[in-house]
Design an enzyme around this catalytic site. Structure first.
Site, PDB file in Angstrom:
ATOM      1  N   GLU A  54       0.009   2.578   6.933  1.00 37.57           N
ATOM      2  CA  GLU A  54      -0.118   3.712   6.010  1.00 37.57           C
ATOM      3  C   GLU A  54      -0.702   4.930   6.733  1.00 37.57           C
ATOM      4  O   GLU A  54      -0.294   6.065   6.487  1.00 37.57           O
ATOM      5  CB  GLU A  54      -0.976   3.333   4.799  1.00 37.57           C
ATOM      6  CG  GLU A  54      -0.497   2.090   4.040  1.00 37.57           C
ATOM      7  CD  GLU A  54       0.971   2.098   3.660  1.00 37.57           C
ATOM      8  OE1 GLU A  54       1.529   3.188   3.422  1.00 37.57           O
ATOM      9  OE2 GLU A  54       1.572   1.001   3.601  1.00 37.57           O
ATOM     10  N   ALA A  74       0.848  -1.183   0.000  1.00 37.02           N
ATOM     11  CA  ALA A  74       0.000   0.000   0.000  1.00 37.02           C
ATOM     12  C   ALA A  74       0.881   1.229   0.000  1.00 37.02           C
ATOM     13  O   ALA A  74       2.108   1.124   0.159  1.00 37.02           O
ATOM     14  CB  ALA A  74      -0.905   0.019   1.229  1.00 37.02           C
TER      15      ALA A  74
HETATM   16 ZN    ZN Z   1       5.758   2.345   4.863  1.00 35.00          ZN
END
Ligand code: ZN
Length: 863
Positions: free
Chosen positions: A304, A268
């Protein structure tokens, strides 16, 4: 734009010491996108301000781009030239200007998945590390921070949803088109830019921050996937809360969006206010995702999100500082997951991953410090070393100063460097200043590669016991001589005689090559619990009798140390067997039985603790890895434990599985233990096992049980194997993430024909090189299957080299990630060494090889 033009012939090495501040800054950027699947026009307006003292041309990096027009301060400009793929704009003695450059890119033919690309007719971007230069000309270095205004326009029917970073400040319609204007108030480096355009549906929710601001949350997916976004949304809200409570960090925009895409090179990406995810880390429901998949979603969503502070608000000065954001953020997501579940089990999993992925890297030709000194292609440095060893280095600092002082250090770090592009040195100094600690020697962890080894010996000085610790750091490429590292070592000692005498846990800070640690008075040789909680990422050499390990496995008060003791006992037994000894399985069996007795209270821990060490980890203990002997002896021990404790395994399996919708710790632990029990039972080869596994497979109400049963059946050659694989395929052929599992379990198989099976599966109509998840599911699983990959005739090596050669022209990043297993040749016998090197040479002989693959293959060959 052709992809071939983006691959230079001669790799250039970039050195950390060559860092120079940017000559031009870009406080503001306006981007205008005219969206199209195979032609997107990009009009960029950069407000540049000279930072250098004297006039210098403006160097804008490009990758596969041709400037369609260049204007300066609104006038058509002829003062530019191309230098290779870069655009050099001569601005005379101007100190500021608006530089406009128009480009056209073709997202549909962008198979590298870097820059602007198409995935399932959706447009999306991936700019880290150097993908922004595949969209428009730009310095594309993380220390150039800008405020972005992004306008995008496109066909309403094709791209009903238009997203970028920050807030949507205006939108409108124009014939069959519509447009949106997005503004991100926070200055950011180009690698955090993102844009998404496509036909998406959203799971909306909100989070109220600690100061009472309401943040709108959105998780965007393809139609049909909405009911699999609930877990990701919960994880997002939990992360936002956790970062406020544990680090005092509040979210800083009114909007937080996540988009899931099927074709993605990594897990991600933390783009500001618009995280883009591989679908496998967003989509989860009990029917299609295992408990491990659920944990993966939770951990990556947190990772994230946490980057918003550790990465975005404070970013990296240059890519050599990558561990500044990645090591710290992994440390943060590990602790978050520990707090959401079981700290002991999470630590076991993290250490297992470190030993499986990072220790081999540190011991091989691609070894590098967490802050590398040079690279050819930065994508090759998104490694277990930078991420996972990087997290261990942060953890050691936190251990040495304790949680309160560590928090003072991180507060100072965020405060001091907010809005800046910082360095690893900045982080260490902030911990020193905030926590009040001298980390001068500790800085060596950023400089020296290689896993330190501690050799221990226990000395008896007339009833007063002490531990002699000798530290060595092995040579690594370019670093022949090493200095001792500073590290926290947690240890405890116990009397095994039933007297209860013990030296409670103490924290020793090691600094010297040799050091003596006083332990206290014991009537007899005490049992030592060493490197508790894995306080330092090192290898400990300390020979202990099986009885002592068994005692610790049963009696140590630290669960991680109990796990380690049992693992060490299993490892010693297996290494002795592989080296030709006659193994005594009984001590291991008794220890496993003892651990199993605790299965009602903590099934998740018990499941982890009784698992045998992996074939690869057994190999890591040997001078020359013998993959066949390792498999044979590991299966033999598994069969012995399976048979001796058959009643236990059957008892575990005889009860009903917890309902798949129950995601409590106890339910997940129960399912994990059932999977382990089935594997032990299968190892016995009892006739009824295929039928039993098939029943579990058929009755399963969720993917954890279903996949465990399928994987067990896939090892054998029963009719049930064929039937279950077929049923699974028919049921999930339209679900790409589940179909990945179908490929994966077959490539994991312990069958002798697995390499051949993988070769055939690569021809399956559902196999494609275009999707990195599918490539990893099949080929990544094969390289993790030690005896198969290292099949003596070299067929496994050939298959991987063929893959690298076929994939490199399409997706060099993912191709390069398949090379490291071939680079471990030094650890194998001469025959395998020759075969592995030959495949690396064959890869390197290919014309037009990418910089990514060239770097990995040539370094791997050097050894
Ligand atoms: Zn990272």
């Amino acid at each position: 734009m052709t992809d071939a033009s983006s691959t230079p012939a001669m790799p250039v090495t970039i050195h950390r010491g060559d860092y120079r501040p940017p000559e031009w800054l870009i406080p503001d950027i306006a981007l205008d996108f005219a969206l199209g699947i195979d032609a997107t026009r990009v009009a960029a307006a950069l407000s540049v301000v000279r930072h250098a003292d004297a006039p210098v041309p403006l160097v804008l990096r490009g990758d596969g781009l041709t400037p369609a027009a260049v204007r300066v301060d609104g006038e058509v400009w002829n003062g530019w030239r191309m230098d290779g793929s870069d655009l050099i704009v001569d601005l005379g003695d101007r100190t500021a200007a608006t530089v406009e450059v128009d480009t056209v890119v073709d997202p549909a033919s962008n198979t590298q998945l870097s820059g602007l690309y198409a995935s399932n007719s959706m447009l999306c971007t991936q700019c880290e590390a150097e993908g922004f230069r595949r969209i428009t000309f730009h310095p594309d270095r993380p220390d150039v921070l800008s405020r972005y205004k992004v306008r995008m326009q496109g066909d309403k029917a094709k791209f009903p949803i238009l997203l970028s970073n920050g807030n949507c400040v205006a939108q409108g319609e124009q014939g069959s088109d519509h447009w949106a204007l997005w503004e991100d108030p926070w200055p950011k480096p180009s690698y955090l830019f993102a844009l998404v355009a496509g036909d998406l549906v959203v799971n909306r929710d909100s989070f109220t921050t600690m100061s009472g601001r309401k943040v709108a949350l959105g998780i965007w997916v393809r139609d049909g996937d909405l009911d699999r976004t609930g877990h990701a949304m919960q994880a997002l809200k939990d992360s936002m809360k956790w970062d406020e409570e544990v680090y005092g960090r509040e979210y800083d925009l009114d909007l937080f969006n996540i988009v899931a895409v099927s074709d993605f090179n990594m897990g991600a990406m933390e783009n500001k206010g618009l995280n883009i995810f591989n679908t496998r880390y967003i989509l989860a429901d009990p029917d299609t995702a295992t408990d491990m998949d659920y944990d993966g979603v939770e951990g990556v969503v947190a990772h994230e999100y946490f980057h918003n502070w550790s990465g975005n608000r404070v970013t990296c000065r240059d890519w050599f500082q990558l561990s500044l954001k990645e090591g710290f953020t992994v440390f943060r997501d590990q602790n978050f997951s520990a707090d959401m579940g079981s700290p002991a089990v999470k630590r076991i999993e993290d250490v297992r991953l470190l030993r499986a992925a990072q220790f081999p890297e540190d011991a091989g030709p691609l070894a590098h410090p967490i802050r590398p000194d040079s690279y050819q292609e930065i994508s090759n440095f998104y490694t277990a070393t930078v991420y996972n060893k990087g997290a261990e280095i942060i953890r050691m600092m936190a251990t040495m100063v304790g949680p309160e002082r560590f928090r003072k250090g991180t507060d100072l770090y965020f405060d001091r460097h907010d809005g800046e592009a910082a360095t690893c040195e900045d982080f260490v100094r902030a911990i020193e200043d905030g926590a009040g600690v001298d980390l001068t020697q500790f800085r060596r962890w950023y400089e020296q590669a290689g896993t330190p080894r501690l050799s221990l010996s226990l000395v008896d000085d007339g009833g007063q016991w002490a531990l002699d610790v000798q530290q060595t750091v092995p040579p690594t490429p370019g670093q022949p001589d090493k200095q001792p590292m500073m590290m926290p070592l947690k240890l405890a000692a116990f009397a095994m005689d039933g007297s209860g005498a013990a030296m409670p846990e103490m924290l020793v800070t090691l600094t010297d090559a040799t050091q003596r640690v006083a332990l206290g008075a014991f009537a007899a040789r005490p049992a030592l619990s060493i490197n508790r909680g894995f306080s330092a990422p090192v290898i400990v050499d300390y020979a202990r009798a099986p009885g002592e390990l068994a005692w610790l496995a049963a009696n140590d008060d630290d669960p991680f140390a109990r796990y380690e003791a049992l693992q060490q006992l299993m490892l010693d037994t297996l290494v002795a067997a592989v080296s030709g000894g006659t193994p005594d399985h009984s001590v291991v069996i008794d220890a496993v039985a003892g651990t199993l007795a605790g299965r009602q209270t903590d099934p998740a821990f018990v499941a982890e603790a009784v698992l045998l060490p992996s074939e690869a980890f057994i190999g890591d203990q040997m001078v020359t890895v013998d993959p066949d002997a390792i498999r044979r002896e590991r299966l033999a021990l598994q069969a012995a434990i399976g048979a001796a404790l058959e009643r236990e395994w059957r008892a575990i399996l005889s009860g009903a599985a917890p309902p798949a919708t129950d995601l409590s710790r106890a339910a997940k632990g129960g399912r994990r233990l059932r999977g382990v029990a089935l594997a032990y039972l299968a190892a016995t080869g009892r006739d009824d096992v295929p039928a039993l596994a098939f029943r579990i497979f058929s009755d399963a109400d969720g993917m954890t049980e279903r996949q465990a049963a399928l994987a067990t059946l896939a090892h054998g050659d029963s009719d049930e194997r064929v039937a279950s694989l077929d049923i699974f395929y028919q049921r999930y052929r339209d679900n790409p993430l589940v179909l990945d599992k179908w490929f994966q379990v077959q490539a994991w198989s312990l069958r002798a024909d697995t390499v051949h099976a993988v070769k055939e599966l690569a021809q399956h109509p559902d196999f494609t090189l275009a999707n990195p998840n599918r490539v990893r599911a099949l080929y990544g699983a094969l390289t993790g299957n030690q005896a198969a990959f290292h099949q003596a005739d070299g067929a496994g090596y050939r298959l991987i080299a063929d893959l690298v050669i076929a994939l490199d022209p399409k997706n060099p990043q993912t191709a390069a990630r398949m090379i490291p297993p071939l680079g471990r040749w030094k650890r194998f016998d001469e025959g395998r060494q020759r075969l592995m090197r030959a495949e690396l040479e064959r890869i390197l002989a290919q014309p037009g090889l990418s910089r990514d693959v060239t770097e990995q293959a040539s370094k791997s060959l050097l050894g």
